[in-house]
Design a protein around this motif. Structure first.
Motif, mmCIF file in Angstrom:
data_model
loop_
_atom_site.group_PDB
_atom_site.id
_atom_site.type_symbol
_atom_site.label_atom_id
_atom_site.label_comp_id
_atom_site.label_asym_id
_atom_site.label_seq_id
_atom_site.Cartn_x
_atom_site.Cartn_y
_atom_site.Cartn_z
ATOM 1 N N PHE A 14 0.687 -1.099 0.113
ATOM 2 C CA PHE A 14 0.098 0.087 -0.097
ATOM 3 C C PHE A 14 0.743 1.329 -0.229
ATOM 4 O O PHE A 14 0.379 2.423 -0.225
ATOM 5 N N ILE A 37 -3.665 3.855 1.557
ATOM 6 C CA ILE A 37 -4.921 3.627 2.100
ATOM 7 C C ILE A 37 -5.175 4.782 3.433
ATOM 8 O O ILE A 37 -6.395 4.803 3.806
ATOM 9 N N ARG A 58 -7.922 -2.950 2.373
ATOM 10 C CA ARG A 58 -7.839 -1.505 2.409
ATOM 11 C C ARG A 58 -8.163 -0.570 3.309
ATOM 12 O O ARG A 58 -8.084 0.671 3.493
#
Ligand code: SF4
Ligand SMILES: [Zn+2]
Length: 144
Positions: A14, A37, A58
């Motif tokens: 991420f 995220i 997420r």
């Protein structure tokens, strides 16, 4: 140990530098570390953590964590919301009044930072600020 654990933002999919690839051997060096995220820049990426590294989902789970003061090992301490704990070699602990040698500092807007002598005293304060939050990645702070 080169850092406070392999499951850090530097190796997280991420982190936009890694383009969705965990432990990406070729991160995009033109990008700075940024959590997609949580929408936050991660300066000390190899020393920053969260549960989503493991869940790979997420929706943010729990706080972001920093690596706290080295004390019988590495301990992870939660960020204060979107404020990353900073480190200081001077000041007075806001919990116990002790002078600080290696301490933690939380920046404050238009007033002096709040400072702590130890991971444990930071956690005492943090739990009052975040009474309904859990910190499963800080399991051993109370034992030291
Ligand atoms: S804060 Fe969590 S989800 Fe974001 S880059 Fe770091 S480890 Fe990954
Ligand atoms: Zn203290």
């Amino acid at each position: 140990m080169p850092n406070g654990g392999p499951d850090n933002c530097g190796t997280c999919g991420f982190n936009r530098r890694n383009r969705g690839v965990w432990r990406n051997p070729e991160p995009d060096e033109s990008q700075t570390s940024f959590c997609e995220i949580r929408s936050v820049a991660i300066l000390a990426d190899h020393w920053t953590y969260c549960q989503n590294w493991h869940s790979r989902t997420r929706i943010p789970i729990g706080p972001i964590y920093a690596s706290g003061i080295y004390d019988h090992g590495y301990q992870r301490i939660p960020w204060h919301g979107l404020i990353a704990p900073d480190f200081t070699q001077a000041g007075v602990c806001s919990e116990c009044g002790a002078p600080i040698e290696d301490g933690i500092s939380i920046a404050a807007v238009e007033r002096a930072p709040v400072e702590f002598c130890s991971n444990m005293h930071y956690m005492q304060w943090w739990k009052r600020q975040h009474p309904n939050e859990e910190t499963p990645m800080s399991p051993d702070i109370w034992e030291h």
